[in-house]
Scaffold this motif. Sequence first.
Motif, PDB file in Angstrom:
ATOM      1  N   GLN A 179      27.293 -25.800 -10.400  1.00 51.14           N
ATOM      2  CA  GLN A 179      26.062 -26.019 -11.163  1.00 51.14           C
ATOM      3  C   GLN A 179      26.312 -26.939 -12.353  1.00 51.14           C
ATOM      4  N   LEU A 180      27.394 -26.677 -13.081  1.00 50.59           N
ATOM      5  CA  LEU A 180      27.694 -27.460 -14.279  1.00 50.59           C
ATOM      6  C   LEU A 180      28.086 -28.891 -13.925  1.00 50.59           C
ATOM      7  N   ASN A 181      28.896 -29.052 -12.885  1.00 50.84           N
ATOM      8  CA  ASN A 181      29.316 -30.401 -12.478  1.00 50.84           C
ATOM      9  C   ASN A 181      28.130 -31.242 -12.015  1.00 50.84           C
ATOM     10  N   THR A 182      27.215 -30.615 -11.291  1.00 49.57           N
ATOM     11  CA  THR A 182      26.037 -31.340 -10.811  1.00 49.57           C
ATOM     12  C   THR A 182      25.164 -31.779 -11.988  1.00 49.57           C
ATOM     13  N   TRP A 183      24.981 -30.892 -12.928  1.00 50.29           N
ATOM     14  CA  TRP A 183      24.142 -31.205 -14.088  1.00 50.29           C
ATOM     15  C   TRP A 183      24.795 -32.272 -14.957  1.00 50.29           C
ATOM     16  N   LEU A 184      26.083 -32.125 -15.235  1.00 49.99           N
ATOM     17  CA  LEU A 184      26.768 -33.039 -16.150  1.00 49.99           C
ATOM     18  C   LEU A 184      26.937 -34.439 -15.563  1.00 49.99           C
ATOM     19  N   SER A 185      27.016 -34.535 -14.243  1.00 52.10           N
ATOM     20  CA  SER A 185      27.180 -35.851 -13.602  1.00 52.10           C
ATOM     21  C   SER A 185      25.858 -36.398 -13.085  1.00 52.10           C
ATOM     22  N   LEU A 186      24.752 -35.681 -13.347  1.00 51.97           N
ATOM     23  CA  LEU A 186      23.429 -36.051 -12.825  1.00 51.97           C
ATOM     24  C   LEU A 186      23.465 -36.176 -11.301  1.00 51.97           C
ATOM     25  N   GLY A 187      24.283 -35.336 -10.681  1.00 53.05           N
ATOM     26  CA  GLY A 187      24.399 -35.319  -9.231  1.00 53.05           C
ATOM     27  C   GLY A 187      25.296 -36.403  -8.650  1.00 53.05           C
TER      28      GLY A 187
ATOM     29  N   TRP B 252      32.529 -39.768 -26.378  1.00 48.69           N
ATOM     30  CA  TRP B 252      31.335 -39.161 -26.971  1.00 48.69           C
ATOM     31  C   TRP B 252      30.676 -38.204 -25.988  1.00 48.69           C
ATOM     32  N   TYR B 253      30.572 -38.616 -24.739  1.00 44.62           N
ATOM     33  CA  TYR B 253      29.917 -37.792 -23.718  1.00 44.62           C
ATOM     34  C   TYR B 253      30.656 -36.465 -23.525  1.00 44.62           C
ATOM     35  N   LEU B 254      31.987 -36.539 -23.479  1.00 40.74           N
ATOM     36  CA  LEU B 254      32.774 -35.317 -23.301  1.00 40.74           C
ATOM     37  C   LEU B 254      32.595 -34.372 -24.490  1.00 40.74           C
ATOM     38  N   GLU B 255      32.595 -34.933 -25.691  1.00 43.06           N
ATOM     39  CA  GLU B 255      32.532 -34.104 -26.897  1.00 43.06           C
ATOM     40  C   GLU B 255      31.112 -33.640 -27.224  1.00 43.06           C
ATOM     41  N   ALA B 256      30.121 -34.518 -27.010  1.00 42.18           N
ATOM     42  CA  ALA B 256      28.754 -34.210 -27.449  1.00 42.18           C
ATOM     43  C   ALA B 256      27.882 -33.600 -26.364  1.00 42.18           C
ATOM     44  N   ILE B 257      28.235 -33.811 -25.104  1.00 42.40           N
ATOM     45  CA  ILE B 257      27.402 -33.318 -24.003  1.00 42.40           C
ATOM     46  C   ILE B 257      28.119 -32.245 -23.186  1.00 42.40           C
ATOM     47  N   VAL B 258      29.329 -32.569 -22.714  1.00 47.17           N
ATOM     48  CA  VAL B 258      30.035 -31.661 -21.801  1.00 47.17           C
ATOM     49  C   VAL B 258      30.404 -30.346 -22.480  1.00 47.17           C
ATOM     50  N   VAL B 259      31.075 -30.422 -23.621  1.00 44.13           N
ATOM     51  CA  VAL B 259      31.529 -29.199 -24.289  1.00 44.13           C
ATOM     52  C   VAL B 259      30.355 -28.320 -24.747  1.00 44.13           C
ATOM     53  N   PRO B 260      29.314 -28.884 -25.382  1.00 43.72           N
ATOM     54  CA  PRO B 260      28.165 -28.031 -25.738  1.00 43.72           C
ATOM     55  C   PRO B 260      27.489 -27.405 -24.513  1.00 43.72           C
ATOM     56  N   ALA B 261      27.427 -28.141 -23.411  1.00 43.23           N
ATOM     57  CA  ALA B 261      26.828 -27.574 -22.196  1.00 43.23           C
ATOM     58  C   ALA B 261      27.653 -26.403 -21.692  1.00 43.23           C
ATOM     59  N   ALA B 262      28.973 -26.572 -21.720  1.00 42.80           N
ATOM     60  CA  ALA B 262      29.854 -25.493 -21.274  1.00 42.80           C
ATOM     61  C   ALA B 262      29.755 -24.276 -22.202  1.00 42.80           C
ATOM     62  N   LYS B 263      29.477 -24.535 -23.478  1.00 40.89           N
ATOM     63  CA  LYS B 263      29.369 -23.444 -24.459  1.00 40.89           C
ATOM     64  C   LYS B 263      28.261 -22.474 -24.085  1.00 40.89           C
ATOM     65  N   GLN B 264      27.200 -22.993 -23.464  1.00 43.54           N
ATOM     66  CA  GLN B 264      26.089 -22.137 -23.053  1.00 43.54           C
ATOM     67  C   GLN B 264      26.525 -21.076 -22.050  1.00 43.54           C
TER      68      GLN B 264
ATOM     69  N   GLY C 151      29.622 -19.849 -22.149  1.00 46.00           N
ATOM     70  CA  GLY C 151      30.794 -19.199 -22.724  1.00 46.00           C
ATOM     71  C   GLY C 151      32.097 -19.826 -22.285  1.00 46.00           C
ATOM     72  N   LEU C 152      32.058 -21.125 -21.968  1.00 46.30           N
ATOM     73  CA  LEU C 152      33.238 -21.798 -21.407  1.00 46.30           C
ATOM     74  C   LEU C 152      33.656 -23.010 -22.249  1.00 46.30           C
ATOM     75  N   THR C 153      33.473 -22.908 -23.557  1.00 42.93           N
ATOM     76  CA  THR C 153      33.813 -24.033 -24.438  1.00 42.93           C
ATOM     77  C   THR C 153      35.266 -24.451 -24.268  1.00 42.93           C
ATOM     78  N   GLU C 154      36.170 -23.500 -24.353  1.00 44.60           N
ATOM     79  CA  GLU C 154      37.602 -23.803 -24.266  1.00 44.60           C
ATOM     80  C   GLU C 154      37.961 -24.409 -22.918  1.00 44.60           C
ATOM     81  N   GLU C 155      37.324 -23.874 -21.859  1.00 43.26           N
ATOM     82  CA  GLU C 155      37.665 -24.332 -20.511  1.00 43.26           C
ATOM     83  C   GLU C 155      37.299 -25.794 -20.285  1.00 43.26           C
ATOM     84  N   TYR C 156      36.199 -26.263 -20.861  1.00 39.35           N
ATOM     85  CA  TYR C 156      35.791 -27.651 -20.655  1.00 39.35           C
ATOM     86  C   TYR C 156      36.272 -28.587 -21.762  1.00 39.35           C
TER      87      TYR C 156
END
Length: 231
Positions: free
Chosen positions: A19-27, A166-178, A180-185
């Motif tokens: 789910q996260l990979n699909t959303w973060l890469s826009l499919g 920027w994308y990794l820090e501003a988009i990916v990590v905050p999305a993973a935080k939702q 509970g996976l901040t550290e993992e991403y």
Amino acid sequence: MVSDRIRILFNRIAPVYDQLNTWLSLGQHRIWKQMAVKWSGATVGDSCLDVCCGSGDLALLLAEQVGLPGHVTGLDFATAQLAIAAQRAQARYPKPPLTWLEGDALALPFPDNHFDAITMGYGLRNVTDIPGSLKELYRVLKPSAKAAILDFHRPSNAQIRTLQQWYLEAIVVPAAKQFGLTEEYAYIAPSLDRFPTGTEQITLARQAGFATATHYPIAGGTMGVLVVMKG
């Protein structure tokens, strides 16, 4: 050990990985994986391997490529990822020609010269010994067979590199935080800093014994596919 920490990480993210990979890469990750399967040279009836198969995306695409006369083995060291992969395959009809196997990319449990094609998606960056992993891929491939290795790539263009960071820090990590996976991403950016560039991957592949090695930057250079062929 580093490998144990990585295994724990991928087991933890397994429930939301797709789910996260699909959303973060826009499919788009599905298109990149289809490119990897195409470049692997897999054809109907082949016996193929997907190393670091995760939740099974590439393995399922390979199974479609080889058809019912062929066979695909998906190998990963994260049991939670393998369980999800098996569930996804079980839901398909007809049942794809797949076997799921827990194993180590640095010690593949197969004989020499065994597979017609190999894929690896987002796994090479996470192994603890990249040259050793490439040597294992070389060992289990049949002569004249190919492997296609998809992963993140550090763009040579400074502006695109800045955008990627920027994308990794501003988009990916905050999305993973939702989830509970901040550290993992958050690990992606530092792992990318350590990952060999496309040119360096070609050198490592040649040192591992491959007769040819080509690295294709895709997605504006933020991703890449290393295609290697055994002589």
